[in-house]
Design an enzyme around this catalytic site. Sequence first.
Site, PDB file in Angstrom:
ATOM      1  N   CYS A   1       6.188  -2.041   7.755  1.00  0.00           N
ATOM      2  CA  CYS A   1       5.853  -3.420   8.082  1.00  0.00           C
ATOM      3  C   CYS A   1       6.378  -4.333   6.979  1.00  0.00           C
ATOM      4  CB  CYS A   1       4.343  -3.587   8.182  1.00  0.00           C
ATOM      5  SG  CYS A   1       3.583  -2.407   9.270  1.00  0.00           S
TER       6      CYS A   1
ATOM      7  N   ARG B   1      12.166  -4.302   9.067  1.00  0.00           N
ATOM      8  CA  ARG B   1      11.114  -3.373   8.655  1.00  0.00           C
ATOM      9  C   ARG B   1      10.195  -2.974   9.811  1.00  0.00           C
ATOM     10  NH1 ARG B   1       8.497  -2.661   3.776  1.00  0.00           N
ATOM     11  NH2 ARG B   1      10.014  -2.620   2.116  1.00  0.00           N
TER      12      ARG B   1
ATOM     13  N   TRP C   1       5.238  -2.484  12.249  1.00  0.00           N
ATOM     14  CA  TRP C   1       5.686  -1.220  12.840  1.00  0.00           C
ATOM     15  C   TRP C   1       4.398  -0.424  13.008  1.00  0.00           C
ATOM     16  CZ3 TRP C   1       5.473   4.008  11.677  1.00  0.00           C
ATOM     17  CH2 TRP C   1       6.319   4.829  12.435  1.00  0.00           C
TER      18      TRP C   1
ATOM     19  N   ASN D   1       0.664  -3.250   4.786  1.00  0.00           N
ATOM     20  CA  ASN D   1       1.692  -2.248   5.041  1.00  0.00           C
ATOM     21  C   ASN D   1       1.191  -0.956   4.423  1.00  0.00           C
ATOM     22  OD1 ASN D   1       4.064  -0.800   5.468  1.00  0.00           O
ATOM     23  ND2 ASN D   1       4.984  -1.548   3.557  1.00  0.00           N
ATOM     24  N   GLY D   2       1.230   0.137   5.185  1.00  0.00           N
ATOM     25  CA  GLY D   2       0.746   1.420   4.673  1.00  0.00           C
ATOM     26  C   GLY D   2      -0.258   2.008   5.643  1.00  0.00           C
TER      27      GLY D   2
ATOM     28  N   GLU E   1      24.592  14.158  12.438  1.00  0.00           N
ATOM     29  CA  GLU E   1      24.545  12.694  12.304  1.00  0.00           C
ATOM     30  C   GLU E   1      25.015  12.013  13.602  1.00  0.00           C
ATOM     31  OE1 GLU E   1      23.185  10.644  10.481  1.00  0.00           O
ATOM     32  OE2 GLU E   1      24.323   8.788  10.592  1.00  0.00           O
TER      33      GLU E   1
ATOM     34  N   LYS F   1      22.730   9.419  15.683  1.00  0.00           N
ATOM     35  CA  LYS F   1      23.155   8.054  16.046  1.00  0.00           C
ATOM     36  C   LYS F   1      22.950   7.829  17.545  1.00  0.00           C
ATOM     37  CE  LYS F   1      23.100   6.596  13.048  1.00  0.00           C
ATOM     38  NZ  LYS F   1      22.831   7.017  11.758  1.00  0.00           N
TER      39      LYS F   1
ATOM     40  N   GLU G   1      19.096   7.759  18.637  1.00  0.00           N
ATOM     41  CA  GLU G   1      18.243   6.662  18.163  1.00  0.00           C
ATOM     42  C   GLU G   1      18.564   5.323  18.816  1.00  0.00           C
ATOM     43  OE1 GLU G   1      18.344   5.909  13.935  1.00  0.00           O
ATOM     44  OE2 GLU G   1      20.472   6.341  13.846  1.00  0.00           O
TER      45      GLU G   1
ATOM     46  N   HIS H   1      23.500  31.850  19.579  1.00  0.00           N
ATOM     47  CA  HIS H   1      22.239  32.546  19.289  1.00  0.00           C
ATOM     48  C   HIS H   1      21.049  31.914  20.015  1.00  0.00           C
ATOM     49  CE1 HIS H   1      24.098  35.195  16.369  1.00  0.00           C
ATOM     50  NE2 HIS H   1      24.763  34.141  15.931  1.00  0.00           N
TER      51      HIS H   1
ATOM     52  N   LYS I   1      13.730  -0.030   9.917  1.00  0.00           N
ATOM     53  CA  LYS I   1      14.813   0.279   8.981  1.00  0.00           C
ATOM     54  C   LYS I   1      14.321   0.984   7.731  1.00  0.00           C
ATOM     55  CE  LYS I   1      19.115  -0.153   7.637  1.00  0.00           C
ATOM     56  NZ  LYS I   1      20.009   0.838   8.265  1.00  0.00           N
TER      57      LYS I   1
HETATM   58  C1  F6R Z   1      19.055   6.684  10.939  1.00  0.00           C
HETATM   59  C2  F6R Z   1      18.408   6.142   9.777  1.00  0.00           C
HETATM   60  C3  F6R Z   1      17.259   6.890   9.207  1.00  0.00           C
HETATM   61  C4  F6R Z   1      17.262   6.772   7.672  1.00  0.00           C
HETATM   62  C5  F6R Z   1      15.999   7.423   7.081  1.00  0.00           C
HETATM   63  C6  F6R Z   1      16.007   7.378   5.572  1.00  0.00           C
HETATM   64  O1  F6R Z   1      20.133   5.896  11.356  1.00  0.00           O
HETATM   65  O2  F6R Z   1      18.755   5.095   9.301  1.00  0.00           O
HETATM   66  O3  F6R Z   1      17.263   8.217   9.597  1.00  0.00           O
HETATM   67  O4  F6R Z   1      18.404   7.386   7.183  1.00  0.00           O
HETATM   68  O5  F6R Z   1      14.866   6.755   7.550  1.00  0.00           O
HETATM   69  O6  F6R Z   1      16.107   6.079   5.111  1.00  0.00           O
HETATM   70  P1  F6R Z   1      16.625   5.746   3.672  1.00  0.00           P
HETATM   71  O7  F6R Z   1      18.049   6.176   3.590  1.00  0.00           O
HETATM   72  O8  F6R Z   1      16.466   4.265   3.560  1.00  0.00           O
HETATM   73  O9  F6R Z   1      15.769   6.497   2.712  1.00  0.00           O
END
Ligand code: F6R
Length: 609
Positions: free
Chosen positions: A2, A27, A76, A102-103, A482, A486, A489, A505, A604
């Site tokens: 948040c 956030r 969030w 937040n938390g 990865e 992508k 998500e 397997h 994020k």
């Molecule tokens: C996916 C993504 C998340 C972050 C993860 C760690 O696109 O962005 O999986 O990589 O939440 O975040 P950071 O790198 O900020 O510690």
Amino acid sequence: MCGIVGYIGNKSADSVLLVGLERLEYRGYDSAGIAVIDQRGLEIRKQAGKLKVLNKHLKENPIAANTNAGIGHTRWATHGEPTTKNAHPHTDEAKKFAVVHNGIIENYQALKDSLIKEGYKFSSQTDTEVIPHMLAKYYKGSLEGAVQEVIKHLEGSYALAIISEHHPDKVIAVRFGSPLIIGKGKGENFIASDIPALFNLTKSIYYLDDGDIAVLAKDKIKFLNCSGKKIEKKEKHLKIKDKKIDKSGFKHYMLKEINEQPAVVKKIISKHLKNGHAIFDKLNLTKDYLAKVSRIIIQAAGTSWHAGLVGKFFIEEFTRVHTEVDISSEFRYRNPVIEGDTLLIAISQSGETADTIAGIREAKSKFIKVLAVCNNVESTIARESDAVIDISAGPEIGVASTKAYVAQLVSLLLFAIYLGKIKWTLEDKKVSALINEIKKLPEKIKKTLADQKLLKKLAKEYSEAKNVIFLARSYNYPTAFEGALKLKEISYIHSTGYQAGEFKHGPIALVDKHVPIICIVTKGDIYLKMISNIQEVKARKGVIISIATEKDEEIKKHSDRVIYVPETTDILTPIINIIPLQLLAYYIAVSRGCDVDQPRNLAKSVTVE
Ligand code: F6R
């Protein structure tokens, strides 16, 4: 997660709060709200949905008072659905105290049960709501006093901003486990959970530490510890420039950030490659120390964890130092074996990921050094680590990480070469050949980005797929992970990455003619092994989309579609191969009408466990 903002000064509080919230919306964006205060009382506006819904609500229901103090929140959800009732700020029944949080308050259920027994009435399902009720319960004329009493009872993590109708001339901030910053202005002061909220407002800041309380008035900031004793905090001057953050003509931040990658890689190379050598001269770890490092543990989450998996290849190949890679949320709870000459590398774009911070604290409690590989040098992770590599990707706004991933890879690569030189495990000839290739990366990424026609076409063809599988081996198996992350998500299509050799397997049972299988099969040592794995899938009618090296005609025989990328040295291929996968995910999400920059359920910066 948040976002929190707070303001006290001569400006109209609601406008300052809304600008701050807009900058913190990455956030969390389930719901948003503000509480402002003046001599006449407390006014609250909150709404489920994104900030634009709150803005509209405020236009229709303007704040009556000309208020100069307030708090705001973008949520969030953790406890309780993202409804207007659960949106912050939360208040006590009499609406004398308003709180944004937040938390997570881990013992909230016990606190709530006992408050209910005492007759307090709750109006939300959140953990946060216990706080304003407890403030009402413990208030005896001093807001600071009530705050100190309340936090004695809280377990978990929290960053709080609090206002009370009894004290229209103060805003209080408290930190325990979740980040919070105080900004000092002229005749005005601010609270923010993250630096971007303070861009263009002030450069003088204080970082709150766990247990700190800040009492903000217009022209004064007082700091207390959790028992109410006055403490001194060091004022810091922000070195980062105020950044104008916009989409620069792109439809989404994600597309803009994907397209920024050649420039980002160029910047990192120009910073760390000098006269044919990898240079980290500002790193706060001596060469003597690094020469002794005998084991490396990398810990990170999500995309940063994938970068760590590639980083392990770089480090082990160039330095022969045994390297393990851990997911932060697992590392912190498994009582890891950590010995003297182990270096912990924590990778994080935001620098605020709660699990990664906890991993750093775990390592530091065992007396080893921590190197952060981070995109935010002012973050908690950067501040708590012994040394920092700034990946210099610039602000990343799209929730799906793209340019930060590539920046993490290039930074880890150059650091591995630097360490290899210190440890005498890399021959000069090999270094210069590698460096020659690394210098070509920005142009090669640019070339990969140049023609997006085929990717757009494929995105349309596969936008209705139910499952997508990504296969690769060796340096690129993390690229498969990865690519799958992508896609899932931002498009909400189920997708998974596997090491191609492991596929038989068990997971190969998933294959049928409806499942697109994206195979990363660029030229390198395991090219032929990868071809065999593709044939195993083809024999079971899988639809093969290959990411292959330009001019590879052979691959066409084994694939339904081929996406070509420029040729580079085997170990550098993850830096290029991820680019078409980012674009494919982007275009598939766009074809499905998804909210690319703010996908559902995500935020994020993941500042809760
Ligand atoms: C996916 C993504 C998340 C972050 C993860 C760690 O696109 O962005 O999986 O990589 O939440 O975040 P950071 O790198 O900020 O510690």
